[in-house]
Design a protein around this motif. Structure first.
Motif, PDB file in Angstrom:
ATOM      1  N   ALA A  84       0.819  -1.211   0.000  1.00 52.25           N
ATOM      2  CA  ALA A  84       0.000   0.000   0.000  1.00 52.25           C
ATOM      3  C   ALA A  84       0.855   1.264   0.000  1.00 52.25           C
ATOM      4  O   ALA A  84       1.990   1.270   0.484  1.00 52.25           O
ATOM      5  N   GLY A  85       0.292   2.333  -0.544  1.00 47.47           N
ATOM      6  CA  GLY A  85       0.861   3.663  -0.400  1.00 47.47           C
ATOM      7  C   GLY A  85       0.087   4.393   0.693  1.00 47.47           C
ATOM      8  O   GLY A  85      -1.070   4.071   0.970  1.00 47.47           O
ATOM      9  N   TYR A  86       0.739   5.372   1.329  1.00 48.61           N
ATOM     10  CA  TYR A  86       0.126   6.053   2.461  1.00 48.61           C
ATOM     11  C   TYR A  86       0.064   7.558   2.245  1.00 48.61           C
ATOM     12  O   TYR A  86       0.962   8.158   1.652  1.00 48.61           O
ATOM     13  N   ILE A  87      -0.999   8.147   2.749  1.00 50.32           N
ATOM     14  CA  ILE A  87      -1.161   9.602   2.766  1.00 50.32           C
ATOM     15  C   ILE A  87      -1.465   9.984   4.207  1.00 50.32           C
ATOM     16  O   ILE A  87      -2.408   9.458   4.805  1.00 50.32           O
ATOM     17  N   THR A  95       7.650  12.407   7.099  1.00 42.08           N
ATOM     18  CA  THR A  95       7.593  11.244   6.216  1.00 42.08           C
ATOM     19  C   THR A  95       8.601  10.189   6.652  1.00 42.08           C
ATOM     20  O   THR A  95       8.348   8.993   6.534  1.00 42.08           O
ATOM     21  N   GLY A  96       9.756  10.641   7.177  1.00 41.37           N
ATOM     22  CA  GLY A  96      10.765   9.690   7.644  1.00 41.37           C
ATOM     23  C   GLY A  96      10.270   8.846   8.799  1.00 41.37           C
ATOM     24  O   GLY A  96      10.489   7.629   8.838  1.00 41.37           O
ATOM     25  N   THR A  97       9.596   9.479   9.761  1.00 38.15           N
ATOM     26  CA  THR A  97       9.043   8.753  10.907  1.00 38.15           C
ATOM     27  C   THR A  97       7.962   7.774  10.470  1.00 38.15           C
ATOM     28  O   THR A  97       7.918   6.622  10.907  1.00 38.15           O
ATOM     29  N   ILE A  98       7.084   8.224   9.586  1.00 38.81           N
ATOM     30  CA  ILE A  98       6.010   7.353   9.100  1.00 38.81           C
ATOM     31  C   ILE A  98       6.598   6.169   8.336  1.00 38.81           C
ATOM     32  O   ILE A  98       6.185   5.015   8.521  1.00 38.81           O
ATOM     33  N   ALA A  99       7.582   6.442   7.470  1.00 41.14           N
ATOM     34  CA  ALA A  99       8.212   5.379   6.685  1.00 41.14           C
ATOM     35  C   ALA A  99       8.869   4.344   7.586  1.00 41.14           C
ATOM     36  O   ALA A  99       8.775   3.134   7.340  1.00 41.14           O
ATOM     37  N   ARG A 100       9.513   4.822   8.632  1.00 39.92           N
ATOM     38  CA  ARG A 100      10.187   3.890   9.544  1.00 39.92           C
ATOM     39  C   ARG A 100       9.188   3.002  10.270  1.00 39.92           C
ATOM     40  O   ARG A 100       9.394   1.793  10.409  1.00 39.92           O
ATOM     41  N   ARG A 101       8.080   3.569  10.715  1.00 38.65           N
ATOM     42  CA  ARG A 101       7.094   2.798  11.476  1.00 38.65           C
ATOM     43  C   ARG A 101       6.295   1.844  10.581  1.00 38.65           C
ATOM     44  O   ARG A 101       5.872   0.775  11.038  1.00 38.65           O
ATOM     45  N   LEU A 102       6.080   2.241   9.322  1.00 39.78           N
ATOM     46  CA  LEU A 102       5.237   1.430   8.440  1.00 39.78           C
ATOM     47  C   LEU A 102       6.050   0.561   7.483  1.00 39.78           C
ATOM     48  O   LEU A 102       5.482  -0.277   6.776  1.00 39.78           O
ATOM     49  N   LYS A 105       8.586   3.615   2.004  1.00 37.49           N
ATOM     50  CA  LYS A 105       8.817   5.026   1.696  1.00 37.49           C
ATOM     51  C   LYS A 105       7.731   5.586   0.781  1.00 37.49           C
ATOM     52  O   LYS A 105       7.827   6.729   0.338  1.00 37.49           O
ATOM     53  N   ARG A 106       6.719   4.798   0.533  1.00 42.44           N
ATOM     54  CA  ARG A 106       5.567   5.286  -0.243  1.00 42.44           C
ATOM     55  C   ARG A 106       4.636   6.080   0.689  1.00 42.44           C
ATOM     56  O   ARG A 106       3.539   5.649   1.029  1.00 42.44           O
ATOM     57  N   VAL A 107       5.122   7.227   1.112  1.00 42.87           N
ATOM     58  CA  VAL A 107       4.408   8.061   2.076  1.00 42.87           C
ATOM     59  C   VAL A 107       4.281   9.475   1.531  1.00 42.87           C
ATOM     60  O   VAL A 107       5.278  10.106   1.186  1.00 42.87           O
ATOM     61  N   VAL A 108       3.068   9.966   1.434  1.00 46.49           N
ATOM     62  CA  VAL A 108       2.803  11.360   1.065  1.00 46.49           C
ATOM     63  C   VAL A 108       2.294  12.070   2.315  1.00 46.49           C
ATOM     64  O   VAL A 108       1.362  11.606   2.965  1.00 46.49           O
ATOM     65  N   ARG A 109       2.930  13.181   2.626  1.00 45.03           N
ATOM     66  CA  ARG A 109       2.494  13.964   3.778  1.00 45.03           C
ATOM     67  C   ARG A 109       1.708  15.169   3.284  1.00 45.03           C
ATOM     68  O   ARG A 109       2.154  15.902   2.401  1.00 45.03           O
ATOM     69  N   VAL A 110       0.531  15.381   3.849  1.00 44.91           N
ATOM     70  CA  VAL A 110      -0.291  16.527   3.478  1.00 44.91           C
ATOM     71  C   VAL A 110      -0.709  17.266   4.747  1.00 44.91           C
ATOM     72  O   VAL A 110      -0.769  16.694   5.836  1.00 44.91           O
TER      73      VAL A 110
END
Length: 263
Positions: A84-87, A95-102, A105-110
């Motif tokens: 999955a990709g994440y928003i 995005t670095g923190t989210i990528a590490r936990r999940l 690196k398919r993370v978009v921050r809005v």
């Protein structure tokens, strides 16, 4: 399932309404996951989306994480899906923190604001190259373009954007309330004062968009020796301009602190 929305609060509902009403995505392709199952069920009935549970996330192409930052560590284990990709709309969480936990690196921050509920949000957006290459960035642009304007922004400016734009409707509400109280103090009926203050802010925003600098509008209204310049003198003496600047600084720093709590 093209999109799973995890956390269906005001923002999640605004996005759901925006993308379905504007034809960005059929409601049947959207899943809703919220701690309040009854609320999620009501929204599903209203919009045509469907209620899902954590196991259903494995079927989602992309997952919108719209929860409070403090909740994220508790749910990151079951949020993590291999393909999955994440928003993320979480304030302060990089995005670095989210990528590490999940584990991706398919993370978009809005970072949108509450005006998404009326289709006039200002949304900042950023992502690492992996998310852009996978089409996640374009997907997120389509989503948030359905509820307002989208701005590409370097991630190091996200907390400042949050402190000004995302928090901004609250600052504007304080201005409206104060203006209305002033009108009441001088004899206007409360309901009328509230209506005038709200319409004044809307109209002023429209006027500002046609000018290079806000000071130009101020100068046009403030005639020599008139009522407006007398009022402006009081605002300057009270330090109102500096107070708003300090509010943005404080909110920006709080966003940075929220991010540190998740590292």
């Amino acid at each position: 399932m093209r999109l799973a929305i995890v956390g269906v609060g005001k923002l999640g509902l605004a996005l759901l309404t925006g993308v379905t009403s504007r034809g960005v995505m059929p409601p049947g392709e959207i899943g809703l996951l919220d701690a309040n199952v009854l609320r999620a069920g009501d929204l599903a009935d209203q919009t045509g989306a469907r209620v899902i549970g954590p196991p259903d996330l494995r079927h989602a192409e992309r997952i919108l994480v719209s929860v409070q930052p403090r909740v994220f560590p508790e749910i990151s284990d079951w949020l993590a899906q291999e393909n999955a990709g994440y928003i993320s709309t979480m304030a302060g969480v990089s995005t670095g923190t989210i990528a590490r936990r999940l584990g991706t690196k398919r993370v978009v921050r809005v970072m949108p604001n509450l005006a998404a509920t009326i289709g006039h949000s200002q949304t900042a957006i950023t992502c690492p190259r992996e998310a852009e290459n996978a089409g996640d960035l374009d997907f997120a642009r389509q989503l948030f373009g359905a509820v307002g304007d989208v701005y590409d922004l370097p991630e190091h400016l996200f907390n400042a954007f949050t402190g000004m734009s995302a928090s901004g409707p609250a600052y504007a509400a304080v201005v409206a309330e104060a203006l209305a109280d002033g009108g009441v103090r001088m004899g206007l009926p409360r309901a009328l004062a509230h209506e005038l203050a709200a319409k004044l802010l809307v109209a002023s925003g429209e006027l500002l968009q046609g000018r290079v600098h806000p000071g130009l509008l101020k100068d046009e209204v403030a005639s020599p020796g008139g009522t407006t310049i007398a009022g402006l003198e009081v605002l300057e003496a009270a330090g109102v301009r500096g107070a708003f600047m300090r509010a943005v600084v404080a909110a920006t720093r709080r966003g940075a602190d929220l991010g540190k709590d998740q590292e």
